[in-house]
Design an enzyme around this catalytic site. Structure first.
Site, PDB file in Angstrom:
ATOM      1  N   ASP A 194       0.849  -1.201   0.000  1.00 23.23           N
ATOM      2  CA  ASP A 194       0.000   0.000   0.000  1.00 23.23           C
ATOM      3  C   ASP A 194       0.882   1.247   0.000  1.00 23.23           C
ATOM      4  O   ASP A 194       1.206   1.806   1.044  1.00 23.23           O
ATOM      5  CB  ASP A 194      -0.993   0.016   1.170  1.00 23.23           C
ATOM      6  CG  ASP A 194      -2.143  -0.957   0.966  1.00 23.23           C
ATOM      7  OD1 ASP A 194      -2.182  -1.626  -0.084  1.00 23.23           O
ATOM      8  OD2 ASP A 194      -3.005  -1.047   1.861  1.00 23.23           O
ATOM      9  N   ASN A 231      -3.339  -4.271  -1.393  1.00 20.31           N
ATOM     10  CA  ASN A 231      -4.582  -4.142  -2.164  1.00 20.31           C
ATOM     11  C   ASN A 231      -4.654  -2.814  -2.907  1.00 20.31           C
ATOM     12  O   ASN A 231      -5.285  -2.725  -3.960  1.00 20.31           O
ATOM     13  CB  ASN A 231      -5.804  -4.309  -1.246  1.00 20.31           C
ATOM     14  CG  ASN A 231      -5.764  -3.422  -0.031  1.00 20.31           C
ATOM     15  OD1 ASN A 231      -4.775  -3.439   0.711  1.00 20.31           O
ATOM     16  ND2 ASN A 231      -6.803  -2.644   0.192  1.00 20.31           N
ATOM     17  N   HIS A 326     -10.325  -5.578   8.746  1.00 17.89           N
ATOM     18  CA  HIS A 326      -9.738  -6.648   7.929  1.00 17.89           C
ATOM     19  C   HIS A 326      -9.607  -7.974   8.692  1.00 17.89           C
ATOM     20  O   HIS A 326      -8.748  -8.795   8.364  1.00 17.89           O
ATOM     21  CB  HIS A 326      -8.370  -6.230   7.381  1.00 17.89           C
ATOM     22  CG  HIS A 326      -8.401  -4.943   6.610  1.00 17.89           C
ATOM     23  ND1 HIS A 326      -9.254  -4.758   5.550  1.00 17.89           N
ATOM     24  CD2 HIS A 326      -7.694  -3.796   6.740  1.00 17.89           C
ATOM     25  CE1 HIS A 326      -9.064  -3.527   5.061  1.00 17.89           C
ATOM     26  NE2 HIS A 326      -8.146  -2.931   5.763  1.00 17.89           N
ATOM     27  N   HIS A 355      -4.477  -0.623   9.809  1.00 19.08           N
ATOM     28  CA  HIS A 355      -3.793   0.647  10.062  1.00 19.08           C
ATOM     29  C   HIS A 355      -3.586   0.860  11.554  1.00 19.08           C
ATOM     30  O   HIS A 355      -4.152   1.758  12.181  1.00 19.08           O
ATOM     31  CB  HIS A 355      -4.570   1.801   9.440  1.00 19.08           C
ATOM     32  CG  HIS A 355      -4.712   1.644   7.959  1.00 19.08           C
ATOM     33  ND1 HIS A 355      -5.640   2.311   7.207  1.00 19.08           N
ATOM     34  CD2 HIS A 355      -4.026   0.854   7.074  1.00 19.08           C
ATOM     35  CE1 HIS A 355      -5.516   1.955   5.940  1.00 19.08           C
ATOM     36  NE2 HIS A 355      -4.550   1.069   5.832  1.00 19.08           N
TER      37      HIS A 355
HETATM   38 FE   LIG Z   1      -4.109  -2.737   2.572  1.00 13.09          FE
END
Ligand SMILES: [Fe+2]
Length: 464
Positions: A194, A231, A326, A355
């Site tokens: 990312d 992603n 997630h 995060h």
């Molecule tokens: Fe991610």
């Protein structure tokens, strides 16, 4: 007869015990002030375009072979192709500049046209040597430097930095500054996926890929960043005619995947100093018979712990995570590969995606076979420590909702932005530290002495 206060004491002790049994490690009491994360403005100095016609920008390097004797240098020119050559020379060398020839690529993404993206591999470098290099031509030349790693060997000390999910907000800038100012001095950085978060903007505004490239140049032009795909690198958007996954990422970021017999740039390995680093792809197929599965199956037995004692795996979507965010997304990959990680005694797995920060106990969950019901993670001295380090500071903000009570497998967790260091001392010991952005540069909010799983496999848990 027992007094009431004695009964209360006994009840209290039982309660404390229950809490101790049910809960894992600690959840930090540090509560970060809630602030919205916003991207830095386009005219911020960190995004400034270097002056001059067609001047190279977004310069970045990564390891270019399997052992660390090659470097891939990449950069972008905006006005015309210019030259794809890199001129380089070692410090103190009397030799005139050597030349490596590269090539450039371009791509289109919806209504965006990229600049000329140059990639040039410099080979046959000396170990442990400082090199200067130049890109660009005539009066728009820019000069940088890097230091090659020592020759691969079992007791070679080496310090890796760790950043994930960085983006380009004011918090991202703090994270990168803290990494650069860390007195432990990272020599190469493992970037856990990312990168730019361009896809969070209308039509995946690829100008955000360019600004990100200029933002991180101050570090990645001088030391290799080891890339993992997240992603946000997929950039799959068939609704605007963009249905080739990873298009911007694969044009901009090259990795030496062929050197480890990989067939795609999303999974590969490198050796650097005393570490064997395996990069896996959470967003490429990994089921049985797929190319990634086949590659990893053949890769793990090749790891020579006598040469590279430290076996490190990087992947984006964590397998052990106790945040709401997630949750379970890494589960299918865990089911496929966890038995191999335990068998081959992986030392540590770094993931991003969530995060926030979290460090696990050494646990495994590989006994379950559908009918036996043995589906809980158990303490396992041959298992890796799992670390989630997706706290670079991107535009999507912090993950701050945790699963309660803290599960047994979770040793330490905290919802703050930051970076980490993995400081290998020799074949048996490595010092790991995590640094939250709110503290001074040298402050460690979490730390652990890692004992190598192959050479010194004794319990290194910080809580048991
Ligand atoms: Fe991610």
């Amino acid at each position: 007869m027992y007094s009431v206060s004695f009964k209360v004491l006994v009840f209290g002790l039982v309660l404390v015990n229950v809490v101790a049994l049910c809960n894992g490690g600690s959840t930090s009491t540090f509560v970060r002030k809630e602030e919205k994360t916003v991207d830095m403005l386009f005219d911020s100095d960190v995004f400034a375009i270097p002056p001059g016609y067609n001047v190279p920008q977004q310069v970045h390097i990564t390891q270019g072979d399997h052992e660390g004797k090659a470097v891939i240098v990449s950069w972008v020119t905006m006005d015309e192709p210019g030259s794809s050559e890199v001129r380089y020379w070692s410090e103190n060398s009397k030799q005139k500049k050597l030349i490596a020839k590269g090539r450039h690529v371009t791509y289109r993404y919806f209504n965006y046209s990229s600049g000329f993206i140059h990639h040039c591999t410099i080979r046959n470098l000396e170990y442990n040597t400082k090199y200067y290099y130049e890109v660009g031509i005539a009066n728009t030349t820019r000069q940088f430097w890097f230091v090659t790693p020592p020759q691969v060997g079992p007791d070679v000390p080496y310090t890796f930095g760790l950043i994930g999910d960085l983006g380009q907000t004011y918090d991202s800038n703090k994270t990168l500054s803290h990494y650069e100012m860390n007195p432990r001095k990272g020599q190469a950085l493992m970037f856990i996926g990312d990168l730019s978060y361009a896809d969070d903007h209308p039509y995946h505004d690829n100008v955000k890929w360019d600004t990100w490239g200029r933002f991180v140049e101050r570090s990645v032009a001088y030391q290799p960043w080891i890339w993992v795909t997240g992603n946000h690198e997929i950039d799959f958007a068939p609704e605007i005619g963009e249905s080739v996954p990873f298009k911007p990422y694969t044009h901009r970021y090259h990795v030496p995947y062929r050197a480890s017999q990989s067939t795609a740039p999303f999974w590969y390995s490198i050796k650097r100093a005393s570490a064997h680093i395996i990069v896996l792809a959470s967003y490429s197929a990994y089921g049985k018979y797929t190319p990634q599965y086949q590659w990893l199956k053949e890769e793990l037995p090749k790891v020579n712990r006598t040469e590279t004692p430290w076996l490190i795996v990087l992947l984006h979507s964590p397998w052990y995570n106790s945040y709401d965010y997630h949750y379970m997304e890494g589960e299918s990959m865990r089911v496929m590969f966890e038995p191999w990680f335990v068998k081959h005694k992986v030392d540590v797995v770094f993931a991003g995606h969530v995060h926030a920060y979290e460090r696990s106990e050494r646990v495994s969950n590989i006994a379950y076979n559908i009918t036996n019901g043995q589906c809980n993670p158990v303490k396992d001295n041959s298992a890796p420590v799992y670390i989630t380090i997706g706290d670079g500071g991107n535009i999507e903000g912090l993950a701050n909702t945790m699963i309660e009570p803290q599960p047994d497998y979770s040793a330490y967790r905290e919802a703050s932005f930051g970076h980490a260091m993995f400081d290998i001392k020799n074949r048996t010991h490595a010092y790991y530290s995590w640094h939250r952005n709110q503290d001074g540069y040298a402050v460690e909010a979490d730390s652990m002495w890692f004992f190598n799983r192959y050479w010194y496999p004794v319990d290194d848990s910080t809580t048991h």
